[in-house]
Design an enzyme around this catalytic site. Structure first.
Site, PDB file in Angstrom:
ATOM      1  N   THR A 181      41.787  40.975  47.289  1.00 25.84           N
ATOM      2  CA  THR A 181      42.179  40.717  48.281  1.00 25.84           C
ATOM      3  C   THR A 181      43.338  40.713  48.982  1.00 25.84           C
ATOM      4  OG1 THR A 181      41.222  38.419  48.114  1.00 25.84           O
ATOM      5  CG2 THR A 181      42.894  37.825  49.546  1.00 25.84           C
ATOM      6  N   GLY A 233      43.750  35.409  43.739  1.00 23.21           N
ATOM      7  CA  GLY A 233      42.831  35.240  42.911  1.00 23.21           C
ATOM      8  C   GLY A 233      41.987  33.887  42.538  1.00 23.21           C
TER       9      GLY A 233
HETATM   10  C1  SD4 Z   1      39.722  33.667  47.424  1.00 20.28           C
HETATM   11  N1  SD4 Z   1      42.354  34.070  46.612  1.00 20.28           N
HETATM   12  O1  SD4 Z   1      38.337  33.744  48.146  1.00 20.28           O
HETATM   13  C2  SD4 Z   1      40.507  34.347  46.918  1.00 20.28           C
HETATM   14  C3  SD4 Z   1      39.743  35.470  46.343  1.00 20.28           C
HETATM   15  C4  SD4 Z   1      41.193  37.050  46.084  1.00 20.28           C
HETATM   16  O2  SD4 Z   1      41.201  38.850  45.004  1.00 20.28           O
HETATM   17  O3  SD4 Z   1      42.099  36.320  46.478  1.00 20.28           O
HETATM   18  N2  SD4 Z   1      40.683  38.186  45.650  1.00 20.28           N
HETATM   19  O4  SD4 Z   1      39.379  32.464  46.110  1.00 20.28           O
END
Ligand code: SD4
Length: 320
Positions: A181, A233
């Site tokens: 992300t 995350g």
């Molecule tokens: C989520 N924070 O949808 C995002 C996922 C993410 O690297 O950061 N992936 O929870």
């Protein structure tokens, strides 16, 4: 605006090779502007696009939008935009937001078939009296503003999803194998600090699940007088602790960006609300002076940084 000498120096930087610093190696924390920082080492290419805007004395919001769009369009990044992993029913659903130097914001969540949700989020900020649009309403708004409907499920993502369906085992997992992300913060030559965050969210999530990334105060927060923070995350953990808002408040109270991020990571651990020992959350933050930092729960998180010293990846300290 940059003067001629500064402009030549800044433009030349975009041609510099990427430097990878060794784990633990840190750049000197003297605030510099312009500067752009982004999550993970995948942020390097996005930083290049953002730097092209910043090097010309451009606006930080244009820089972060141009930057994260690189990853939204990248089919190899399977946690953002085109090529993002679908939910368990095979739908790619996207979340994104932006926030500017005045504290104005726009956000979209559960948006389907639009490749650049960050640009839709920006339009929500500039063209509506609202902060957030979701689902079919967000899509209707996007189509009305000239965005095109596209299939975002690549062959590779579809194959991976079909393989996953064989067992359909689901653990909410954002660890060092399952991330990328992109969250980005930029401070421009005129001292304007803006941010963006965009994701396809957790792979094989329940239909309708929205993570932290489009939620102002969780995935992204900027206070015009202080600075900004952005998260990546396990979104549920970030939401439960209002992570990016907490970091900005810690910076307001005098913490450095890194120390502020550490507080927010510790808050997640104190709450102990995730039973998964591999759960990863990473934060990065930037203050109004151009000082940046980050912190994560477990190892493997890094920050991509671009300023007059070049575009490079720095390892981030982790708590566990
Ligand atoms: C989520 N924070 O949808 C995002 C996922 C993410 O690297 O950061 N992936 O929870």
């Amino acid at each position: 605006m940059l003067n001629r000498k500064e402009f030549i120096k800044a433009t030349a930087l975009s041609l510099l090779p990427v430097n990878f610093l060794k784990p633990g190696q840190r750049s000197v924390q003297i605030g510099k502007k312009p500067v752009v920082i982004s999550t993970w080492k995948t942020g390097i290419n996005a930083n290049n696009a953002a730097w092209e805007v910043l090097a010309k004395g451009g606006y930080a919001l244009d820089a972060v939008e141009a930057g994260v769009k690189v990853e939204e369009a990248n089919p190899k990044n399977n946690t953002v935009g085109y090529g993002g992993r679908p939910d368990r029913d095979g739908n790619v659903t996207l979340d994104a937001c932006v926030m500017n130097e005045k504290g104005e914001c726009g956000s979209v969540a559960f948006l389907e078939n639009i490749k650049h949700p960050v640009s839709v989020a920006r339009k929500v900020m500039t063209e509506t009296p609202h902060a957030m649009l979701v689902g079919s309403g967000a899509k209707k708004f996007a189509l009305a503003h000239g965005f095109e409907e596209e299939n975002l499920l690549t062959q590779k993502s579809e194959e991976d999803w079909k393989k996953w369906l064989e067992t359909s085992e689901y653990k909410l997992e954002v660890n060092i194998e399952n991330h990328d992300t992109i969250g980005m913060l930029a401070l421009d030559q005129n001292g304007r600090l803006c941010g963006a965050c965009t994701t396809s969210g957790a792979a094989y999530k329940m239909q309708g699940r929205v993570g932290d990334s489009p939620i102002i105060g969780a995935g992204l927060f900027i206070d015009p007088k202080v600075g900004g923070a952005v998260a990546t995350g396990a979104g549920e953990e970030v939401i439960k602790t209002a992570g990016s808002h907490l970091i900005v408040e810690m910076m307001r109270a005098g913490h450095s960006p890194e120390a502020a991020c550490k507080v927010a990571i510790e808050r997640i651990i104190e709450r102990n609300s995730s039973n998964n020992k591999d759960t990863q959350v990473g934060y990065i933050a930037l203050n109004n002076e151009g000082v940046f930092g980050g912190y994560s729960i477990v190892k493997g998180f890094d920050i991509s940084v671009c300023n007059e010293d070049g575009n490079r990846v720095e390892a981030i300290t982790h708590l566990i």
